[in-house]
Enzyme design. Structure first.
Site, PDB file in Angstrom:
ATOM      1  N   ASP A 105     -10.829   3.009   4.748  1.00  0.00           N
ATOM      2  CA  ASP A 105     -11.114   1.573   4.718  1.00  0.00           C
ATOM      3  C   ASP A 105     -12.622   1.300   4.685  1.00  0.00           C
ATOM      4  OD1 ASP A 105      -9.206  -0.468   4.615  1.00  0.00           O
ATOM      5  OD2 ASP A 105      -8.548  -0.136   6.677  1.00  0.00           O
ATOM      6  N   GLN A 126      -4.095  -1.473  10.004  1.00  0.00           N
ATOM      7  CA  GLN A 126      -4.093  -2.803   9.401  1.00  0.00           C
ATOM      8  C   GLN A 126      -4.628  -3.829  10.406  1.00  0.00           C
ATOM      9  OE1 GLN A 126      -3.402  -3.357   6.166  1.00  0.00           O
ATOM     10  NE2 GLN A 126      -3.815  -5.535   6.368  1.00  0.00           N
ATOM     11  N   LYS A 158       0.851  -1.202   0.000  1.00  0.00           N
ATOM     12  CA  LYS A 158       0.000   0.000   0.000  1.00  0.00           C
ATOM     13  C   LYS A 158       0.889   1.255   0.000  1.00  0.00           C
ATOM     14  CE  LYS A 158      -3.749  -2.466   2.344  1.00  0.00           C
ATOM     15  NZ  LYS A 158      -4.404  -2.770   3.635  1.00  0.00           N
TER      16      LYS A 158
HETATM   17  N1  GUN Z   1      -6.844  -6.794   6.852  1.00  0.00           N
HETATM   18  C1  GUN Z   1      -7.258  -7.551   5.812  1.00  0.00           C
HETATM   19  N2  GUN Z   1      -7.823  -6.779   4.865  1.00  0.00           N
HETATM   20  C2  GUN Z   1      -7.752  -5.503   5.329  1.00  0.00           C
HETATM   21  C3  GUN Z   1      -8.175  -4.252   4.789  1.00  0.00           C
HETATM   22  O1  GUN Z   1      -8.737  -4.144   3.695  1.00  0.00           O
HETATM   23  N3  GUN Z   1      -7.909  -3.168   5.554  1.00  0.00           N
HETATM   24  C4  GUN Z   1      -7.318  -3.259   6.762  1.00  0.00           C
HETATM   25  N4  GUN Z   1      -7.131  -2.141   7.455  1.00  0.00           N
HETATM   26  N5  GUN Z   1      -6.929  -4.400   7.296  1.00  0.00           N
HETATM   27  C5  GUN Z   1      -7.143  -5.518   6.568  1.00  0.00           C
END
Ligand code: GUN
Length: 300
Positions: A128, A105, A61
């Site tokens: 998110d 995350q 990311k």
């Molecule tokens: N863990 C697995 N997928 C995601 C996501 O799309 N965003 C976040 N913040 N954590 C995750």
């Protein structure tokens, strides 16, 4: 691997290619925005602990931010950070004017409440789309940040010219990250699917899957969906990322989806590969949400 006719390639929904296109669009839009408004979209990542998969996701990311000309910061925090300390970091980022998106995350260590942390993020920076305000707005059809994987799925369908109106969509899985939000998104008037959500308590799952024009597999079970489950011509969107043992691979494992790609290929209408299907779309849509946030397009 089975030989395939070239024409079969048209059945593959190439998420890598589509996400590259979207990222190129975002990059060019970002350049214009930066030169006109003198604002750089800014995204903050918070990663707690040493989960190897989470580290890879956050690194990728961050790379996307660099590629597209975004500002980004990563807070790498130790596994034993307290919930209060983490909350303080979120409060600081909430009021940081250079930050337009905050991503914590998941998963978090078990001594920290994910629910409390997500609620602490300013919903106007919740790129998110996990905050209850955004989840609620999605449910009632209001403008909001859409969770990145569901957003990526509907973008894949639309850019692959898959007809959705009046079609039966079956979602396997009811997670807050994928199953529930994608079901709500597919229900929206502009997409207009008839939606069924299946989960661990569902009876006659193969029978329900066999009615699906669009099947979204998000249950985390390697190669679970077989050709016997699906209707001829069904579009399969495979959200699974599963590691399974593979003696022929150098690493000793391979990544597979929740659908058995080889088994379903001839019978389905279209299918997303794993890797290279839904995965790359998640990052592209995160970038889109962050740019929209910087531009004030969602909450002004
Ligand atoms: N863990 C697995 N997928 C995601 C996501 O799309 N965003 C976040 N913040 N954590 C995750």
């Amino acid at each position: 691997m089975k030989e395939r006719h070239l024409t079969d390639q048209s059945k593959i929904i190439d998420g890598k290619k589509i996400s590259s296109l979207i990222k190129a669009e975002i990059k060019s839009e970002t350049e214009t925005f930066k030169s006109e408004k003198k604002i750089t979209p800014g995204l903050a990542f918070i990663i707690v602990g040493n989960n190897p998969a989470s580290k890879v996701y956050v690194k990728n990311k961050g790379k996307a931010c660099e590629e597209l000309g975004f500002y980004s910061v990563t807070e790498t925090l130790s596994e034993d950070i307290s919930e209060q300390e983490l909350l303080e970091i979120i409060y600081r980022l909430n009021s940081d004017l250079n930050i337009h998106g905050i991503l914590v995350q998941l998963p978090l260590p078990s001594h920290i409440s994910e629910h409390k942390i997500i609620e602490a993020i300013d919903y106007k920076k919740d790129v998110d789309g996990f905050h209850p305000v955004n989840a609620g707005k999605l449910l009632i059809g209001d403008k909001c940040f859409l969770p990145c994987t569901p957003f990526g799925i509907v973008e894949l369908l639309s850019r692959s010219n898959v007809e959705t109106s009046g079609k039966n969509a079956v979602v396997l899985g009811r997670s807050n990250i994928v199953g529930k939000p994608v079901a709500n998104l597919l229900l929206r008037k502009e997409i207009n699917c008839t939606v069924t959500v299946c989960h661990s308590g569902t009876k006659n799952l193969p029978g329900i899957c066999s009615q699906a024009d669009i099947l979204i597999a998000a249950i985390g079970k390697p190669e679970f969906v077989k050709k016997d489950f699906i209707k001829e011509g069904c579009v399969i969107i495979d959200v699974g990322i599963n590691r399974i043992a593979d003696k022929n691979s150098k690493t000793g494992y391979k990544i597979t989806g929740d659908a058995d790609f080889e088994d379903c290929f001839d019978k389905c209408g279209m299918i997303t590969p794993v890797p290279g299907g839904v995965g790359p779309m998640t990052i592209a849509m995160l970038m889109k949400n962050t740019l929209q946030s910087a531009k004030g397009e969602i909450y002004g």
